[in-house]
Design an enzyme around this catalytic site. Sequence first.
Site, PDB file in Angstrom:
ATOM      1  N   CYS A  50      -2.126   8.799   3.210  1.00 37.84           N
ATOM      2  CA  CYS A  50      -1.880   8.333   1.840  1.00 37.84           C
ATOM      3  C   CYS A  50      -3.048   8.623   0.909  1.00 37.84           C
ATOM      4  CB  CYS A  50      -1.579   6.842   1.849  1.00 37.84           C
ATOM      5  SG  CYS A  50      -2.879   5.879   2.641  1.00 37.84           S
ATOM      6  N   GLU A  59       0.888  -1.172   0.000  1.00 37.45           N
ATOM      7  CA  GLU A  59       0.000   0.000   0.000  1.00 37.45           C
ATOM      8  C   GLU A  59       0.917   1.211   0.000  1.00 37.45           C
ATOM      9  OE1 GLU A  59      -3.214  -0.114  -0.229  1.00 37.45           O
ATOM     10  OE2 GLU A  59      -3.473  -2.267   0.043  1.00 37.45           O
TER      11      GLU A  59
END
Length: 517
Positions: A292, A258
């Site tokens: 993020c 990720e």
Amino acid sequence: MTATTQASAQSDLVIAGLDRLVATSGSAGVSTIIKPFDGTVLGELPKSSVADVEAAFTRARAAQQHWVRTPMRTRTRVLTQFTDLVLKHDSELLDLIQLETGKSRHSAFEEIADIVLWTSHLAQRGPAVLAERRHRGALPLLTQTREVRVPKGVVGVITPWNYPLTLPVTDSLPALLAGNGVVCKPDSQTPFCALRVLDLLLQAGLPRDLLQVVVGSGREIGSAVINRADYIMFTGSTATGRTIATQCAQRLIGFSGELGGKNPLLVLADADIERAAAGALHACFSNSGQLCIATERIYVHQAVWDEFKAAFLDRVAEMQLAAGLGWDADMGSLISQSQLEAVTEHVADARAKGVTVLAGGRPRPDLGPYFFEPTVLTDVTPGMKAYREETFGPVVSLYRVASDDKAVELANDTDYGLNAAVWSRRNGERVARQLQAGTVNINEGYAATWGSFRAPMGGMKQSGLGRRHGAEGVLKYTEAQTIARQRVVRIGGFEQVANRRWATLMSAGIRVLRHFM
Ligand code: NAP
């Protein structure tokens, strides 16, 4: 504005005992953890050496041998009791998250909410996802075929500093539920939260040694984790993800990453502007933009440009920045000096190349050593770092566009593909399907997709490999094993090849079977 950075008595107490949970022999020196609110020392922890990492894998592997035979209901009971403990200790956990990261209490609360809901989801839905499945066999009725999910073994989980409580839980618990052991390496700036997770899991009944936490930098012990793991779950930057994926490829072990993002938000001509401005504020500045899936680019249809810009800037001007453990701050600090320098550099680079700063743009040392104002830029051009590179801070660029198609084209003009958002009354679905991002939120910044735990979450393009959440986020920690039992008639056999009657029978069989595959 408040500027309190004192830990509550409870938090001090919790931090004080956590050093006993580090997988270490004590020979690798000490790691000093800083409180970003004021730059003072939060605490010290013994570091793990390469040999300590090896020993941690050995212990986790031994514990996993028992755990894999532990009934699923016992495993889910640990998760449920862990959730109860998180809720019981929510206030001190909020303190700990804030002290380790410098984030606002609102942003810290998102971590608690996430853990409680994700773990509850796992406990309720995980067993069905992992359950054995029957499949139609090679020969109907004569072949009994089952798909069994076998745990990988010991999973290495490497996490960053920005969600220090959420990410070790998000990625370790599905691996544990699937029957694995875990060795977790949290970011060296935020190991206390991961150790507190381990502490609560042990209180919830997780067997000793099954989850190991190693403390140290990626440079020092990262390879030791990767070289002994049976699978790597990594969350962090794209650059580090690429390095780790290469090491995993050498060992032919699975890797899920990720990674970074440069997430766009589109405000279409038919958007509800007040709601879009309020939603964009949260999408850009939650966790001081160190998220993020935070928005760093906003494309606004020219028909609503003036209205949106004014509504957005009004809200930015009202934001409260503060250090401290109260609920009054909208935004807290950045995590560190290097993060402050990275954000400052993006803004300085843009300024030098002619950007227009609509709001913010400066560090705020009066509030704390790493504070930076929520910043809104426009006239950002392709030569500026802020145009294409991930800033990972409270800096957003506004772009005026002539059409929805232009907004989509610019939104997709990036190597990243993590998260996107679209504000629109009628056209959100249509535009969402044209965006190259693993998650797309309509009339929300990121929480709608992140909180949809039954659906997968992850990045396209350079933003990741694999998915967390959903069935994929659990099954990736297993190997699929197919077991088929043949009855009465054998399918293969050399003596039968010569048997003309058998060949005639099979030939008739496949003519029928091909219609029922
Ligand atoms: P990073 O430098 O890649 O570090 C992340 C983790 O990897 C830390 O634990 C770090 O340890 C470790 N690490 C560094 N080099 C390593 C190596 N060679 N081998 C093994 N481990 C290594 O990430 P960051 O810049 O601190 O974090 C921010 C980035 O994470 C941003 O790009 C953000 O977008 C991304 N992120 C993505 C998601 C997502 O779900 N997609 C979520 C959160 C953050 P040390 O720091 O202790 O050395």
